[in-house]
Enzyme design. Structure first.
Site, PDB file in Angstrom:
ATOM      1  N   LYS A 161       0.750  -1.338  -0.254  1.00  0.00           N
ATOM      2  CA  LYS A 161      -0.067  -0.080  -0.128  1.00  0.00           C
ATOM      3  C   LYS A 161       0.807   1.399   0.047  1.00  0.00           C
ATOM      4  O   LYS A 161       0.410   2.179  -0.563  1.00  0.00           O
ATOM      5  CB  LYS A 161      -0.861   0.160   1.219  1.00  0.00           C
ATOM      6  CG  LYS A 161      -0.500   0.331   2.602  1.00  0.00           C
ATOM      7  CD  LYS A 161      -1.337   0.320   3.832  1.00  0.00           C
ATOM      8  CE  LYS A 161      -0.658   0.514   5.152  1.00  0.00           C
ATOM      9  NZ  LYS A 161      -0.016   1.817   5.291  1.00  0.00           N
ATOM     10  N   THR A 162       1.964   1.158   0.797  1.00  0.00           N
ATOM     11  CA  THR A 162       2.849   2.395   0.668  1.00  0.00           C
ATOM     12  C   THR A 162       3.428   2.855  -0.556  1.00  0.00           C
ATOM     13  O   THR A 162       3.461   3.961  -1.190  1.00  0.00           O
ATOM     14  CB  THR A 162       4.025   2.375   1.807  1.00  0.00           C
ATOM     15  OG1 THR A 162       3.464   1.912   2.917  1.00  0.00           O
ATOM     16  CG2 THR A 162       4.926   3.452   1.861  1.00  0.00           C
ATOM     17  N   ARG A 202       2.781 -10.697  10.329  1.00  0.00           N
ATOM     18  CA  ARG A 202       4.090  -9.875  10.517  1.00  0.00           C
ATOM     19  C   ARG A 202       5.279 -10.997   9.878  1.00  0.00           C
ATOM     20  O   ARG A 202       6.141 -10.513   9.714  1.00  0.00           O
ATOM     21  CB  ARG A 202       4.344  -9.344  11.886  1.00  0.00           C
ATOM     22  CG  ARG A 202       3.389  -8.468  12.418  1.00  0.00           C
ATOM     23  CD  ARG A 202       3.177  -7.350  11.554  1.00  0.00           C
ATOM     24  NE  ARG A 202       1.861  -7.499  10.760  1.00  0.00           N
ATOM     25  CZ  ARG A 202       1.578  -6.682   9.912  1.00  0.00           C
ATOM     26  NH1 ARG A 202       2.280  -5.760   9.529  1.00  0.00           N
ATOM     27  NH2 ARG A 202       0.226  -6.936   9.178  1.00  0.00           N
ATOM     28  N   GLN A 251      -7.311  -5.104   9.681  1.00  0.00           N
ATOM     29  CA  GLN A 251      -6.287  -4.726  10.598  1.00  0.00           C
ATOM     30  C   GLN A 251      -6.810  -3.473  11.819  1.00  0.00           C
ATOM     31  O   GLN A 251      -5.964  -2.790  12.055  1.00  0.00           O
ATOM     32  CB  GLN A 251      -5.067  -4.251   9.794  1.00  0.00           C
ATOM     33  CG  GLN A 251      -4.495  -5.461   9.089  1.00  0.00           C
ATOM     34  CD  GLN A 251      -3.107  -5.047   8.305  1.00  0.00           C
ATOM     35  OE1 GLN A 251      -1.989  -4.831   9.029  1.00  0.00           O
ATOM     36  NE2 GLN A 251      -3.222  -5.044   7.064  1.00  0.00           N
ATOM     37  N   ASP A 265      -4.002   7.567   4.599  1.00  0.00           N
ATOM     38  CA  ASP A 265      -3.646   6.108   5.139  1.00  0.00           C
ATOM     39  C   ASP A 265      -4.173   5.471   6.341  1.00  0.00           C
ATOM     40  O   ASP A 265      -4.647   6.247   7.276  1.00  0.00           O
ATOM     41  CB  ASP A 265      -1.784   6.277   5.165  1.00  0.00           C
ATOM     42  CG  ASP A 265      -1.261   4.783   5.190  1.00  0.00           C
ATOM     43  OD1 ASP A 265      -1.928   4.102   4.622  1.00  0.00           O
ATOM     44  OD2 ASP A 265      -0.275   4.733   5.502  1.00  0.00           O
ATOM     45  N   GLU A 266      -4.147   4.218   6.412  1.00  0.00           N
ATOM     46  CA  GLU A 266      -4.510   3.475   7.579  1.00  0.00           C
ATOM     47  C   GLU A 266      -6.083   4.038   8.142  1.00  0.00           C
ATOM     48  O   GLU A 266      -6.189   4.582   9.229  1.00  0.00           O
ATOM     49  CB  GLU A 266      -3.804   3.741   8.806  1.00  0.00           C
ATOM     50  CG  GLU A 266      -2.268   3.259   8.446  1.00  0.00           C
ATOM     51  CD  GLU A 266      -2.172   1.721   8.426  1.00  0.00           C
ATOM     52  OE1 GLU A 266      -2.986   1.012   8.325  1.00  0.00           O
ATOM     53  OE2 GLU A 266      -0.878   1.278   8.344  1.00  0.00           O
TER      54      GLU A 266
END
Length: 750
Positions: free
Chosen positions: A36-37, A614, A259, A228-229
């Protein structure tokens, strides 16, 4: 190669669609590890490169300064590579830093002066205490942190005292006393020309609401907005985004509802779930390809999260190799669990194929780190704690240890100064400085000087009375520690100092975490007694703790070290090898009492999803047969999250004795009792000989119904010992097994 092709050459089709869709509302559902970044930075570069907006006409908001800097760096790099110069500042900020930029320019419109001061949490708490004093509110009866939490929650919902007083909202209610404190607090903050952290967002929202022309100015300035987020936004952040995007609707939000793990600090998952209700013509782009993890890890995470209902339909997949199976490990107790983790890492490191930095250990609560720290130190394995401090350096642990030290040694001036006003006794800094000065002049301990000044009636009657009560407390503890064994004395210290009562009155998540740590210290003391037997004196324990927390421990931050953290902190990070410990019911998922809801459980499952995703190459998930909680051995079933991972993706092993269990987990996974080379222990054979059959002479029969005053109705599961040493295991209705000393359990036979 044209500009667009240069920007998107390394992107998959879904990522390209997200980067190319510029106008109108866009929702990018970005699964874990889906890049996504990269998409956000490429999208910003595309906006600028094609002239849709100047560099300072795109607003990008994220949640951490680190993420903002990373995105800025990547955006500059992409634009430089394609030959597009950037001569203006980019607006890539956190929500708070963005609002500060606005308020620095326009705060005078809200009748504040330029420049204003920003209060941190400690400053805010001090201000609240001043307000309480002016309102004659007793801090012991009404802890300041309670008011701090309520004020912060109100501001996160965009509510002022005026709105709350008028009853013009259904979002929240405040009791009259809290509302009085809130109103006076706001007056004092205005007088001090100061804003707290929550004010930065709330005042910016008020500024835009009160001055439509100013809002219109910024709506015109920021032609495109990216957030973002988005799943982590709270209500006031949602309101700010809506205000700025309302005119043109060129709003792109990126996030993953799977998330969303921060509801406890105000995050509202409905913001991302309801995006299409806010913007019916929104374009939805799903980023479902995971580039981070092995195939088995991705499949496990996908299957686990599919059990949630509060989510949008998407399926994570990867082109990475299947990789190793997920290792599910059962151990006898938390000490064996920690030993297994430490020895596994040691064994793998000794093979020479990886480094300590490749390993991470996750847990649900900070208190779980203590046993791990001990085992890693035993094997001389360096570690670093992220988002926390080492167990024995935590404030509440040092406070209680100071009481223990002072009860043994009245001359311990450092311990005296640490706890003379903890919990608060109304003894100010000036009083303590006078005590210290007198001790220095007379060349005696501060404790001795205090007793002398009490006799001399040096202070006023109120201060003298407070000091006398503290001296009496310390002397009483000194007498008690000579009579009781260490674990019993620890309970006496907590009771007589009222330390736990202080934390209960605070009634905050932070206070609850601190109580968890005190509970873990109780477990550490109990283990010390088991290991040292008759040598488990208070003096010996304090000596061992001093050596444990000495300055000879190297700071591992700039060296190779194993990383340890809670799963909440792990979000956004990744490691080749990950251990998730404590996968048991009532720990993970946690059980916070009767208020637990389906929404709480789904957030716990999202937390498990975050932890699992992770891991890049290998994942271990451990659970124990028994875990000590406040001195009581609890036997909780394995976490339901383990059972939600398909059997074919896992390898189950155990080194725990196969006692009778209500859980069919081991049977389901076809596990046999195995003793790995990494973790061979001779004491299991001895342990397995412990009889757990019900002694009929005890008066308790297996299966008999009993009621416990705290845990409710259950049935006798097993007993061991006789007479005063009789211990009873009870299976309660939530499928947890708790062991009690019969003499003290207050069990009522039904």
């Amino acid at each position: 190669m044209d500009l667009l092709e240069s920007i998107t050459k390394n992107l998959n089709p879904a990522q390209k669609k997200a980067v190319q869709t510029l106008d109108g509302p866009v929702l990018i559902l970005a699964g874990a590890g889906s890049g996504k970044t990269r998409v956000l930075t490429c999208r910003m570069a595309n906006l600028i490169a094609h002239g849709a907006a100047a560099p300072d006409e795109v607003l990008c908001v994220t949640f951490t300064n680190k993420a903002a800097k990373e995105m800025e760096h990547r955006s500059f790099k992409i634009l430089h590579e394609i030959g597009v110069p950037v001569t203006r500042d980019l607006w890539i900020n956190t929500f708070h830093s963005f609002c500060v930029r606005i308020l620095r320019k326009h705060i005078d419109l809200l009748h504040y002066k330029k420049p204003f001061t920003i209060y941190d949490s400690g400053d805010q708490l001090s201000q609240i205490k001043r307000v309480m004093n002016s309102l004659n509110i007793n801090d012991k009866m009404f802890p300041a942190k309670n008011f701090q939490s309520r004020i912060s929650n109100a501001k996160m919902l965009g509510l002022s005292p005026e709105i709350l007083r008028s009853g013009g909202t259904q979002l929240a209610k405040l009791d009259p006393k809290s509302l009085d404190v809130f109103e006076r607090y706001e007056e004092e903050m205005k007088r001090a020309n100061a804003l707290d952290f929550d004010d930065l967002l709330l005042k910016t929202h008020e500024l835009f609401r009160m001055y439509p022309d100013l809002l219109e100015q910024y709506q015109s300035k920021f032609k495109y907005i990216m957030v973002d987020e988005y799943q982590d936004t709270n209500h006031i952040q949602y309101l700010l985004v809506q205000q700025l995007a309302k005119a043109h609707c060129n709003l792109c939000v990126v996030g993953d509802e799977d998330q969303s793990i921060y509801s406890w600090r105000g995050a509202d998952i409905s913001n991302i779930l309801d995006f299409e209700k806010d913007f019916p013509d929104a374009v939805i782009v799903k980023l479902e390809e995971n580039y981070r993890s092995s195939g088995n890890i991705v499949k496990a995470a996908t299957k686990l999260i599919s059990n949630n209902t509060q989510r949008k339909e998407k399926t994570l997949f990867t082109s990475n190799p299947e990789g190793d199976l997920i290792q599910i490990r059962e151990e006898r107790n938390e000490y064996d669990e920690a030993r297994f983790v430490a020895k596994t890492i040691q064994s793998m490191i000794s093979s020479g194929h990886n480094e300590l930095n490749d390993y991470a250990i996750f847990y649900r609560t900070n208190a779980q780190s203590r046993v791990l720290e001990e085992q890693l130190r035993t094997l001389a394995l360096p570690y670093r704690l992220i988002g926390g401090i080492r167990f024995y350096e935590r404030a509440e642990i040092k406070d209680v240890l100071a009481y223990l030290r002072l009860s043994v040694n009245f001359s311990d001036d450092i311990a005296f100064k640490r706890v003379v006003n903890v919990p608060a006794r109304g003894l100010g800094k000036t009083t303590v400085e006078q005590l210290e000065s007198t001790a220095s002049e007379r060349k005696v301990s501060i404790f001795t000087a205090t007793k002398a000044l009490i006799e001399e009636k040096y202070f006023n009657a109120g201060t003298t009375s407070k000091l006398r009560r503290f001296v009496d407390l310390v002397e009483d503890l000194h007498n008690q520690q000579q009579v009781f064994k260490l674990s019993e004395f620890y309970s006496i210290v907590l009771e007589k100092t009222e330390y736990v009562q202080m934390l209960k009155k605070e009634d905050t998540p932070e206070a609850e975490a601190r109580m968890d740590n005190l509970e873990e210290l109780d477990n550490a003391i109990d283990q010390f007694e088991k290991e040292r037997g008759e040598d488990s004196t208070l003096s010996n324990y304090l000596e061992e703790m001093t050596l444990t927390t000495g300055l000879d421990e190297a700071d591992a931050r700039n060296t190779s070290a194993i990383t340890m953290m809670t799963m909440h902190i792990s979000k956004g990070l990744e490691y080749p090898y990950v251990f998730i410990i404590g996968c048991e019911e009532n720990l993970f998922p946690s059980n916070r009492g009767d208020e637990e809801s389906a929404e709480d459980l789904e957030e716990e499952r999202r937390l498990a999803y975050v932890g699992i995703t992770r891991a890049r190459e290998k994942l271990w998930m451990t659970h124990t047969k028994m875990r000590r909680v406040w001195g009581q051995e609890q036997m909780n079933p394995p976490s339901r999250f383990l059972r939600e991972i398909p059997k074919e993706l896992t390898h189950f092993s155990t080194a725990a004795p196969q006692m009778a269990s209500t859980s069919s987990f081991a049977n389901k996974y076809g596990a046999k009792k195995t003793y790995d080379d990494v973790d061979q222990r001779s004491d299991y054979d001895e342990y397995s000989q412990v009889t757990r059959q019900v002694g009929r002479s005890s008066g308790y029969d297996k299966g008999q119904k009993v009621r416990h005053p705290t845990f409710g109705v259950g049935s006798i599961f097993g007993t061991e010992g006789t007479g005063d040493d009789l211990k009873i295991s009870v299976l309660f209705q939530d499928n947890t097994i708790k062991k009690f000393v019969a003499k003290y359990a207050r069990l009522e036979k039904l």
